[in-house]
Structure formats: structure tokens, C-alpha cells
Design a protein around this motif. Structure first.
Motif, PDB file in Angstrom:
ATOM      1  N   THR A   1       0.819  -1.221   0.000  1.00 35.68           N
ATOM      2  CA  THR A   1       0.000   0.000   0.000  1.00 35.68           C
ATOM      3  C   THR A   1       0.853   1.271   0.000  1.00 35.68           C
ATOM      4  O   THR A   1       1.918   1.319   0.619  1.00 35.68           O
ATOM      5  CB  THR A   1      -0.898   0.067   1.258  1.00 35.68           C
ATOM      6  N   GLY A   2       0.339   2.293  -0.702  1.00 35.37           N
ATOM      7  CA  GLY A   2       0.933   3.613  -0.563  1.00 35.37           C
ATOM      8  C   GLY A   2       0.651   4.182   0.820  1.00 35.37           C
ATOM      9  O   GLY A   2       1.430   4.976   1.351  1.00 35.37           O
ATOM     10  N   ALA A   3      -0.459   3.749   1.414  1.00 30.63           N
ATOM     11  CA  ALA A   3      -0.843   4.276   2.727  1.00 30.63           C
ATOM     12  C   ALA A   3       0.228   4.008   3.777  1.00 30.63           C
ATOM     13  O   ALA A   3       0.375   4.791   4.727  1.00 30.63           O
ATOM     14  CB  ALA A   3      -2.175   3.670   3.167  1.00 30.63           C
TER      15      ALA A   3
ATOM     16  N   VAL B   1       2.538   6.862   3.654  1.00 35.34           N
ATOM     17  CA  VAL B   1       1.931   8.033   4.298  1.00 35.34           C
ATOM     18  C   VAL B   1       1.989   7.885   5.818  1.00 35.34           C
ATOM     19  O   VAL B   1       2.167   8.845   6.552  1.00 35.34           O
ATOM     20  CB  VAL B   1       0.476   8.207   3.826  1.00 35.34           C
ATOM     21  N   ALA B   2       1.864   6.645   6.271  1.00 32.06           N
ATOM     22  CA  ALA B   2       1.893   6.413   7.721  1.00 32.06           C
ATOM     23  C   ALA B   2       3.303   6.511   8.282  1.00 32.06           C
ATOM     24  O   ALA B   2       3.524   7.197   9.281  1.00 32.06           O
ATOM     25  CB  ALA B   2       1.303   5.042   8.037  1.00 32.06           C
TER      26      ALA B   2
ATOM     27  N   ALA C   1     -12.653  -3.490  14.414  1.00 33.23           N
ATOM     28  CA  ALA C   1     -13.257  -2.273  13.866  1.00 33.23           C
ATOM     29  C   ALA C   1     -12.721  -2.002  12.464  1.00 33.23           C
ATOM     30  O   ALA C   1     -13.470  -1.581  11.581  1.00 33.23           O
ATOM     31  CB  ALA C   1     -12.969  -1.091  14.782  1.00 33.23           C
ATOM     32  N   TYR C   2     -11.422  -2.248  12.267  1.00 35.21           N
ATOM     33  CA  TYR C   2     -10.851  -2.067  10.931  1.00 35.21           C
ATOM     34  C   TYR C   2     -11.370  -3.142   9.979  1.00 35.21           C
ATOM     35  O   TYR C   2     -11.563  -2.902   8.790  1.00 35.21           O
ATOM     36  CB  TYR C   2      -9.327  -2.125  10.996  1.00 35.21           C
TER      37      TYR C   2
ATOM     38  N   ARG D   1      -9.788   6.287   2.036  1.00 39.99           N
ATOM     39  CA  ARG D   1      -8.352   6.097   2.224  1.00 39.99           C
ATOM     40  C   ARG D   1      -8.012   5.815   3.694  1.00 39.99           C
ATOM     41  O   ARG D   1      -6.880   5.484   4.016  1.00 39.99           O
ATOM     42  CB  ARG D   1      -7.622   7.371   1.769  1.00 39.99           C
ATOM     43  N   ALA D   2      -9.006   5.971   4.584  1.00 43.87           N
ATOM     44  CA  ALA D   2      -8.674   5.898   6.011  1.00 43.87           C
ATOM     45  C   ALA D   2      -8.131   4.530   6.398  1.00 43.87           C
ATOM     46  O   ALA D   2      -8.754   3.513   6.148  1.00 43.87           O
ATOM     47  CB  ALA D   2      -9.909   6.236   6.838  1.00 43.87           C
ATOM     48  N   GLY D   3      -6.956   4.531   7.022  1.00 39.44           N
ATOM     49  CA  GLY D   3      -6.376   3.285   7.512  1.00 39.44           C
ATOM     50  C   GLY D   3      -6.150   2.257   6.415  1.00 39.44           C
ATOM     51  O   GLY D   3      -6.318   1.060   6.630  1.00 39.44           O
ATOM     52  N   GLY D   4      -5.747   2.712   5.229  1.00 37.67           N
ATOM     53  CA  GLY D   4      -5.670   1.828   4.066  1.00 37.67           C
ATOM     54  C   GLY D   4      -4.720   0.657   4.226  1.00 37.67           C
ATOM     55  O   GLY D   4      -4.986  -0.434   3.709  1.00 37.67           O
TER      56      GLY D   4
ATOM     57  N   ILE E   1      -4.028  -0.769   7.051  1.00 35.95           N
ATOM     58  CA  ILE E   1      -4.582  -1.666   8.082  1.00 35.95           C
ATOM     59  C   ILE E   1      -5.689  -2.524   7.500  1.00 35.95           C
ATOM     60  O   ILE E   1      -5.753  -3.735   7.748  1.00 35.95           O
ATOM     61  CB  ILE E   1      -5.111  -0.856   9.283  1.00 35.95           C
TER      62      ILE E   1
END
Lengths: 491, 552
Positions: free
Chosen positions: B371-373, B376-377, B415-416, B434-437, B439
Motif C-alpha cells: 500500500t501507498g498508505a 503516508v503512515a 473495527a478495521y 483512504r482511512a487506515g488503508g 490496516i
């Protein structure tokens, strides 16, 4: 604010909710009907019973399997059920209701009340429609005197959370930097010292970062210091909050879509104020201060620009790259101010980056810092109150990414500026922001930074938190700070 | 690979000399001896260049005397913080500073305190000197790096040579990974990738290759939907290394799984053009597993390991999978494909469930540029680490720390997991928004591990470097080969881990100060060899090194 009252007598005919736990038998009044309806007391299971209690409507609210926060969730779901359908304008509004908390210990009663109060809180309603929300909730208990101290503690926290939510919900034309500061003066009546530093003071003392962010707005910035003296003496714990009353992004203006949510970009400062109120109302022995950096990031002829170099209060110079990364700038000066107060620890809260939402979504806030003990304590406090955090890194590269050719450091990287190729499109902005803040928090004081973007607001259709709240500010951070102080700073 | 030789210290007759020095070594006995051999030029040069021995600092003195073309001083920093990583970095920094030299001697005696120090330095040098040169046809010879070998000067060349054997195997594994990751996608397609892995058979690795028909028969609906848009057929390769003494087939192996998308256009959910060339390395997870298998087999690791890679190309075409399509995975679970660019998890899903079902491994670790996320993280200093097993996660983090490949634990949770609920199938392949991508991607994978202890390393930010690092030239990093090799060495070879002992200042100083200068003085005074002749180390036979010496 939903008014909560303890009572030992089930008076009146107001609707009543009964939190049902799967491991306990239901009272005889409900059992036959519940059996017919196959009510199993699972979490979120709600059954309306008309006729079980004469002319009073009863709701069975399932608590689900034993786990932390179970009673709080039940309290929230009870209020949701009791309130009826908010869209149904034909029905008579329910303004008073009862939760049957008999047979529960004071801690469980407190949790029920917490959930009920969180769910039942009425955010500012500026419409001219008639009010329909639940106004008063009786908690039916066996021994009101025994439950009273716990309820008082819960109510103190609820009022703190309520303040934070109300402030964050206020539109930016009503909550400007000046009016925000004025509203905080109201905390004086609870024994909180409030000092408001205005434009002149900030200029005299060289708070160049906060001034720069606020300079595009018609309303000048404010630095507000709240102090709860406590009773124990000693160094205070310091909260530092980002209080951007509206964030247009400035010259690096944001896209129009969703910009209305930027009225809540002061949720960090609001949470700090709410936490101070909670400590004051419950007469916490721990001294605490909150330093709130309040400004409006407006787009205008006087706005600060990308490329500008600012001299912060600490003396360090900062190159501005993206004026929409304004939160870390105002925090830089606020952190410097907080250090000057000789705190035992600094905890800052900010709706700081979209990056943390990409990283952790809407279920955990990002936790950065320089002290393992404080980190663990903050994690534990967040878990205990249902405001979970997740530790995030500040790597050597996150700091070196901020090297500037013209100033001591730059405050962020340009969009897509993470280097060549595919990887460079993605910036670890939350980590870089934390690396920036660390420069101003100093290395000698334990410091934690909570990036609460993604957690400060409940949105329609976006799951977050242990139970649903109405869309709007969540007050995230108030309970966590209150709990952290109780666990770590009230010795 | 660089030729690596170990020898007792002597003044080289020509070429370059590298002198790694800690801050405390300045003006010490070791420096004094070289200074005397070089007629005082070292002390003068150090003073003139203001060389302080700081970590990463390097200074070159040209024609310092004694027939040397140059003398390179490499700073080690504070002696107390000297460890294997610092030794490797010194070796790497030495190579970078050597410029156009063809041969060089490196005096490793300032780096001491543990047995493998000279070999660690050699490893760092070898790792840094690697270059992917296959497609440079017009580069002039004089523009190419010329360094062909280094001679590491140390107290006990024989012991160092022994220590080097396992490190050499690790370097070979790293180089295989770097090469696979560097290869362009028109060369390295799934069949070619699988063919190259067959070469591991020479090291004693069993290699099984599954083609389109095999995978169809197995029911790999998730993985096959990714490759169906490409002209290139998919492959799954199963590599097995049985390194335990017992030939028992029932031993529970440990398993490593890699995402091998040889090129990722994104498919119908096509990627923007900018930076898309980097998608040739979307097979870095598979490349890493391949390099790891080579390293473990090369050093005859006493462990039973399986390595599985899912190899596909993700292309947009008339036959490509569409957003909205529902596919049935090997596990039987159905997946609604929302975004065809979230294809890595579709590949891994089938390979993970297959691995669990066939091998029932003690644990599974998968690597993927997922992931690109995750960038970002975390950025590109840490890979993202997701695990359903705290012990495994902690061991991975510790192993990474000791080899300089850092992993940061990220959360998982119900939850995820709810974010990948689908209205039509058992799950969808991306969460909402995109939130938490990264995860939600990990939650997706976790649905296919069937309770097995498992860790997922999202290496999108660390597989490719845009800058030279001391032991990693820019480009393919092979991140993970060394971490996982270390994990195996420390926890799965039936021996207690050999920790690098903390350097005791006295011991280190006396080692340098007493014995070696005497020897040096002797060697310097009489030009005929009272010093043992340098012993070139014969390169370990690549296919099956006879030594059982496994690792540091």
C-alpha cells in the motif's frame, strides 16, 4: 447538556430503559415477553415493550458479553432508544426518561451515566425548529447516596467533554479567535485562572509563528493560558492545543469539498479546555495548565505565504512550505510557551494531519513522543476510556526531511515532494509534523503529541468509537487527559 | 561480488589503504604505527583534514607515501557504540570513498570486540559495491566502478574467513533479490521469474512451479483474476529448504510468502502515469523471499523453510478483472473486487491459504509492496508490521533492529475489519476511502491465514531507495532478506542466539595497543615477510558450501 439525576423511586410514566446482561436473568416483568421476542441481550439488541410496566414504555437494551466499557455502551444505546426516532417529527418528543440501574454497583452506574451523557449531549442547535432532544434522565438506583460521588465524577468529565464538543461544533463566524478566548474566560467561575495574550503581547514576545498563521484573518490570534492550581503544589502537567477556529488552508487553499468541517480545526484546543474544566469540577489535586494557540488561517491580502521565513518564539527560524500546515506552526510557539511554565510533562492535542487518518483511520489517534513512560500511560488511559491511541515513530529521516536551505528548518514537505518516483508521492506527514514539534517541545521534559485528526469528528456513515454518537464533534481527548492526570499526576 | 580476502596487517605495496578509526583512536597506538610506516604523513593529513573519527565522516589522503595511491580514513564514531552495523557501515563507506581504485586493503583492527568484526566489515563493503550493470552497454570502462576486491587486515584471518562464509551466503541472497527487483518488467515476467528461481535447485532447494492450469485446478480464483488481463501467464513457485538433520517430512516448517506482481499498471483501475515505472518492483516481496531462500540454503541453515511466491502481471485489457467482479478464492471465501489496483492482497490471499493448508507451518511471514498508505503512515525508514502474534512481531522487530531493517508495529482490530464488509460477497478488496488503508489491507490478508501465527510486512516504502545508504546503493534494497535471515538464525536453528557482545573499552584498546603494533613494527622494519603472507580466501563454492558454519 443532558441533566442526570439519581433517584430511588420509579415515579411518573416516563419511558424506562433496562440494561439487560446475557449472564443475568431478566426481571419477571420482562422475561415472558422477552422470551417470545427471542431477546438475547446481545450488544446493540434493543426491544421495546409496551404493557410490561403498565402504561410506561420499557426498553430492554442488550449489554452483550462482559468487556470493558460494556455498561457505557449500554447507557448510550439506552438513550438512543429512549429518544425515539429523531426524524419522526409527528411523534411526541421524549424530554424525560429513566434508566433502571438497580442492582448495579456505583462504578457500573457511573459507566451507564457516562454512556448516556455522551449519547444524550445536545450539540448547539442554531435552527429555529422546536427542541426535541431528551432533557432529563433519571437513574433509578438502590442507594442514591452511595452512587452520588461516582456520578459527580462522571458529570465533571461529561461537562468537560460537552464544553469541548460545543466549542468544536460552533461555526467559525460565531467562534472566532476573539470570541473563543472570551468564552474561555467563563472558566474562571470554576476556579480556573485564565490569561489571554493578544496581538500586542504576542508581537512583543516574538511569537512569530502564531502571528504569521493568524495574520491573514480579520480576527487577530490569541494565546490563552488556563491554569488549574490543584492542591498538591509542584510542577503542573501542561496541555497544549491547536485552536484554528477555521482553516481555509491560507494561500495553499484547500479544495472546497468538505471545507465546512474545518470549523472544527480547533478540536485540540477545545479538548484541552474541556479537560481543565473536568479537573476543576472534580477538584483534582493535580495542578494543570493548558496553552491554547488560537488563530484563524484565512486567505487574504495579508496572509503569510509559502516561502516566508518566520522567527518563532523559541528564536528558531522556520521556512514555510505549505500554508495549510499551519497547525504545527502555532503549536511550535505554544509548546515553547508551555516549556516556560516549567511543566512536569507536556501533552499536545491537534487535528494535525490527513496523513494520520490514512495511517490509522477513525479508530485510533496517533501518539508520538519522547518518553516511554508517558507514552505507556497515555496508551493505557486511552484504552481505559475508549479513546484508543497507537504509538507512531519519529525517525531520523523524518527530521532530516525538514532540513531547510534558508532557515533552521522547514515545517513540512511540498505535496508530492517525497523524492523521485512512485514513493515520492506519499509523504509521512504525521511523522514529519511530530518531528517538527519535537524541536520545540525540547528534549528535557516528557512530551507526548496526539494527532487526533480522524477522531475529533463523528461523520455520517463513518464508523468510529465504541458506540455511535450523533454526527459532529466527539470531544476526543478530554476523557483521555482526565484519566491520564488521575492515573499519573494525582499522587 | 567483490573478492574478499583476509590477512594479517602489513603495509600494502600499492593500491589504497582504508583506515576505519573510532574517535578514541585518534592519536592512539594503531594510528601511530601507520603514521610511522608512512613517515608521518598520516598524522599531518589527519590534522590538516580535521578528521575527528565521527560516524560517517571520511577523508582521503592522496599519495600518502609507501607506494599507496590513497589512504582513506573512515570515522566509526564513539567506540562504545561500535557494533556489527557500524562495522558494516564502515565497510560500505570505505567502498564509497575508494573512487576509482581497483584494489584496497582495509585495516579492521580498530573494529573489535566480537569475533565477526572483520567479516562484518567485509559484508558491508560487498553490499555497497553491488551494481546492476546488465543494461549499460555504452558506458566507458573508465566510468565504471573498478573496485574488484578488498583485503581485510585483521588479527586472525583464518577465523575471519570462517565468519565470512555465512555472510557471503547472505550477500548472495541479497544480490539475487536486488537483481530480481531491478529487472524491468519486459524481461522479468512471471515465467521468467519462475525460471530464475529454478536455479536455486543447485543449492539444494526443492523448487516446484505451478502454471495457469495447475492454479486453475487448485481453484486460485483470487490470484488468477489478477493475471487474467495480462498476456503473461501466472506462476506460483514453492521453494523448500530442508536444513534440519532429520529427514523427517513431518517437521513443521516456517513459511515466507511474497507478493510478486512483476508489473502493476493497476489494471482497469489504472494508475496515474507519474512514477508508474517504479511498478516493476511491485514484486519485491517475492524477490525478497527468493533471496532469503538463497541465503538460508547457501549457508546451510539448520531449519526447515518453505518460501512461496505468487507471480502475476496486472494489466488492463479486454480480459482484465473489473471493479465489481466477484471471485472465489482458494479458501472458498468470495471477494468483491472494488479496486483492481488492490491486487497484491488478491494474490497473497490464495498463496497464504494454500501455504497454511499444505504445510501447516509454525508461522507465516509475508512480504508485500502492498500500500501507498503505509508510506503516508511511516515513510521509508520503517516497514509496516502487522501480526496476530505478539511474540512473532517482537522477534521480527528485534531482528530488524540488529540488521538495520526497521519495522514498526501497526494495529489490527475488528473495527478495521468491518471496513471490508461487502454487500454481495464475503468481503471486498478495499475498505471505504483512504482511512487506515494499510490496516484494512492487512485485515484482508488476515482472513486467509486460518488462525496460523502470521505477520505481514508492508514494504512499499522500503523496497526501493532513492539515495545511497552506507551498505545499500540506491535502487533495490532487498529489505527483509537480512532481517528474516537473522530471525531464522536467532530463533529457529536450535541454538541460542549469538549476541554481539558489548565492546569492552579496555579489551579493545589493549588488543590494538599491545599485540598488533608490535607486529606492525616488525613488519614495517623488515620488508621480508615476518608477517604471515596475506591469505586470499578462496570463494566458497557457490552451490553447496562444505562448511556448516551458519551465521554470525
Amino acid at each position: 447538556m443532558l441533566r442526570l439525576r439519581l433517584t430511588e423511586l420509579p415515579r411518573g410514566r416516563h419511558p424506562l430503559a433496562f440494561p439487560a446482561l446475557p449472564e443475568e436473568a431478566l426481571p419477571a416483568a420482562y422475561a415472558p415477553l422477552a422470551a417470545v421476542a427471542r431477546f438475547g441481550a446481545a450488544e446493540g439488541e434493543v426491544l421495546r415493550l409496551d404493557g410490561a410496566l403498565g402504561r410506561r414504555t420499557a426498553w430492554l437494551v442488550g449489554g452483550g458479553a462482559p468487556r470493558p466499557l460494556r455498561m457505557e455502551v449500554a447507557g448510550a444505546l439506552a438513550v438512543e432508544a429512549l429518544s425515539g426516532d429523531p426524524e419522526d417529527r409527528e411523534a411526541r418528543p421524549v424530554r424525560r426518561a429513566v434508566i433502571d440501574a438497580r442492582g448495579l454497583d456505583p462504578v457500573a452506574i457511573g459507566q451507564l451515566a457516562m454512556g448516556a451523557g455522551m449519547r444524550g449531549h445536545r450539540l448547539p442547535d442554531l435552527s429555529t425548529r422546536p427542541r426535541r432532544a431528551l432533557r432529563r434522565l433519571d437513574l433509578l438506583v438502590d442507594d442514591a447516596a452511595a452512587a452520588a460521588p461516582e456520578l459527580a465524577r462522571v458529570e465533571a468529565v461529561l461537562r468537560g467533554v460537552g464544553l469541548a464538543r460545543d466549542l468544536a461544533a460552533e461555526p467559525a463566524n460565531r467562534l472566532t479567535p476573539t470570541s473563543f478566548a472570551e468564552r474561555l474566560l467563563g472558566l474562571r467561575k470554576h476556579g480556573v485562572e485564565v490569561v489571554v495574550h493578544g496581538q500586542d503581547w504576542l508581537e512583543r514576545h516574538g511569537y512569530g509563528a502564531l502571528l504569521a498563521v493568524g495574520q491573514g484573518s480579520a480576527r487577530p490570534p490569541r494565546l490563552v493560558v488556563l491554569r488549574w492550581p490543584g492542591s498538591g503544589g509542584g510542577a503542573p502537567v501542561a496541555f497544549v492545543g491547536k485552536g484554528i477556529t477555521f482553516d481555509t488552508g491560507g494561500i495553499s487553499i484547500k479544495p472546497a469539498k468538505g471545507m465546512e468541517a474545518m470549523k472544527g480545526d480547533m478540536a485540540g484546543a477545545a479538548a484541552c479546555a474541556g479537560a481543565i474544566l473536568a479537573l476543576a469540577l472534580r477538584r483534582s489535586p493535580a495542578p494543570a495548565v493548558a496553552v491554547l494557540a488560537i488563530a484563524e488561517n484565512a486567505t487574504g491580502a495579508a496572509s503569510y505565504r509559502p516561502g516566508d521565513v518566520l522567527r518563532t518564539a523559541s528564536g528558531r527560524t522556520v521556512e514555510v512550505v505549505d500554508t495549510d500546515a499551519e497547525g504545527r506552526l502555532v503549536l511550535a510557539d505554544a509548546l515553547h510557551h508551555a516549556r516556560g511554565l516549567g511543566p512536569s510533562a507536556i501533552i499536545d492535542l491537534a487535528t494535525l494531519t490527513g496523513s494520520i487518518v490514512s495511517a490509522l483511520g477513525h479508530h485510533r489517534a496517533g501518539l508520538f513522543g519522547n518518553d516511554d513512560g508517558l507514552r505507556d500511560a497515555a496508551m493505557a488511559a486511552g484504552d481505559a476510556v475508549g479513546e484508543p491511541l497507537w504509538p507512531m515513530p519519529i525517525g531520523a529521516k523524518h527530521r532530516s526531511d525538514l532540513d531547510s536551505a534558508i532557515a533552521d528548518l522547514r515545517h513540512c514537505l511540498p505535496v508530492g515532494g517525497g523524492g523521485p518516483g512512485w514513493v515520492g508521492k506519499f509523504l509521512p506527514d504525521a511523522c514529519q509534523a511530530a518531528a517538527f514539534l519535537r524541536e520545540f517541545a525540547g528534549g528535557d521534559t516528557p512530551w507526548a503529541h496526539l494527532d487526533i485528526a480522524g477522531m475529533d469528528l463523528r461523520e455520517e456513515g463513518v464508523e468510529g468509537g465504541a458506540y455511535p454518537l450523533p454526527p459532529g464533534p466527539s470531544g476526543f481527548g478530554v476523557r483521555l487527559l482526565d484519566r491520564l492526570v488521575a492515573d499519573r499526576f494525582e499522587t | 561480488m567483490l573478492d574478499i580476502a583476509f590477512a594479517k596487517a602489513s603495509l600494502p605495496e600499492s593500491g589504497a589503504l582504508v583506515l576505519p578509526l573510532a574517535e578514541e583512536d585518534l592519536g592512539g597506538a594503531l594510528m601511530g604505527e601507520w603514521d610511522r610506516l608512512l613517515g608521518g604523513s598520516l598524522a599531518r593529513g589527519v590534522a590538516a583534514a580535521e578528521f575527528k573519527g565521527r560516524k560517517g565522516q571520511s577523508t582521503t589522503l592522496y599519495a600518502p607515501g609507501g607506494g599507496l595511491s590513497r589512504l582513506v580514513l573512515v570515522g566509526l564514531g564513539k567506540r562504545e557504540s561500535l557494533d556489527a552495523a557500524a562495522a558494516e557501515a564502515a565497510g560500505g563507506n570505505a567502498v564509497a570513498a575508494l573512487g576509482k581504485e581497483a584494489v584496497a586493503s582495509v585495516d579492521a583492527r580498530a573494529i573489535g570486540g566480537w569475533a565477526g568484526a572483520p567479516a562484518d566489515l567485509a559484508l558491508g563493503a560487498a553490499l555497497r559495491a553491488w551494481r546492476f550493470d546488465r543494461y549499460r552497454t555504452t558506458e566507458k570502462p573508465e566510468d565504471k566502478p573498478r573496485l574488484t576486491g578488498i583485503k581485510v587486515l585483521c588479527e586472525d584471518p583464518q577465523a575471519a574467513k570462517g565468519e565470512w562464509a555465512s555472510r557471503r551466503a547472505i550477500a548472495d541472497g541479497v544480490f539475487l533479490t536486488r537483481e530480481l527487483v531491478s529487472e524491468p518488467a519486459n524481461i522479468l515476467n512471471p515465467p521468467e521469474f519462475a525460471d530464475r528461481l529454478r536455479k536455486l535447485e543447485k543449492l539444494g532447494v526443492e523448487v516446484e512451479v505451478f502454471g495457469q492450469k495447475d492454479l486453475e485446478k487448485l481453484g486460485f480464483g483470487s490470484m488468477l483474476c489478477v493475471s487474467q488481463g495480462s498476456a503473461q501467464p501466472p506462476r506460483m513457485v514453492v521453494m523448500r529448504w530442508n536444513g534440519t538433520d532429520s529427514k523427517k517430512k513431518d517437521s513443521q516448517p516456517i513459511a515466507f510468502i511474497g507478493k510478486g506482481v512483476t508489473f502493476d499498471t493497476g489494471g482497469i483501475s489504472i494508475k496515474p502515469a507519474g512514477g508508474m515505472e517504479d511498478m516493476k518492483w511491485d514484486m519485491a516481496g517475492a524477490g525478497t523471499v527468493a533471496g532469503l531462500m538463497m541465503a538460508l540454503a547457501g549457508r546451510k541453515a539448520k531449519v526447515d523453510v518453505v518460501g512461496l511466491v505468487g507471480l502475476v502481471e496486472n494489466m488492463p485489457s479486454g480480459t482484465a478483472v473489473r471493479p465489481g467482479d466477484v471471485v472465489t478464492s482458494y479458501s472458498g471465501q468470495t471477494i468483491e473486487v472494488i479496486n483492481t489496483d488492490a491486487e497484491g492482497r488478491l494474490v497473497l490471499a490464495d498463496v497464504l491459504s494454500y501455504c497454511k493448508k499444505r504445510f501447516d507451518p509454525a508461522f507465516m511471514v509475508n512480504l508485500a509492496t502492498l500500500t501507498g498508505a503505509i508510506i503516508v503512515a511511516l515513510g521509508n525508514e520503517h516497514a509496516g508490521l502487522f501480526s496476530n502474534d505478539d511474540g512473532l512481531a517482537a522477534r521480527l522487530q528485534a531482528a530488524g533492529k540488529s540488521v538495520g531493517e526497521l519495522a514498526w508495529r501497526m494495529p489490527l482490530g475488528e473495527a478495521y475489519d468491518r471496513a471490508i464488509k461487502s454487500d454481495i460477497a464475503d468481503m471486498k478488496n478495499v475498505g471505504g476511502g483512504r482511512a487506515g488503508g494499510s490496516i484494512t489491507a492487512a485485515q484482508f490478508l488476515q482472513r486467509f491465514v486460518d488462525g496460523c501465527p502470521w505477520a505481514h510486512l508492508d514494504i512499499a516504502g522500503v523496497a526501493w531507495g532513492s539515495k545511497d545508504q552506507p551498505t545499500v546503493p540506491k535502487g533495490a534494497t532487498a529489505w527483509g532478506v537480512r532481517l528474516l535471515d537473522r530471525l531464522v538464525a536467532e530463533h529457529h536453528e536450535g541454538r541460542s542466539p549469538v549476541a554481539v557482545p558489548a565492546v569492552e573499552p579496555e579489551a579493545a584498546v589493549s588488543g590494538v595497543g599491545s599485540e598488533s603494533p608490535a607486529m606492525l613494527a616488525e613488519g614495517g622494519a623488515s620488508s621480508d615477510a615476518s608477517i604471515a603472507a596475506p591469505e586470499p580466501v578462496a570463494p566458497a563454492p557457490a552451490p553447496r558450501p562444505s562448511t556448516r558454519r551458519a551465521r554470525r
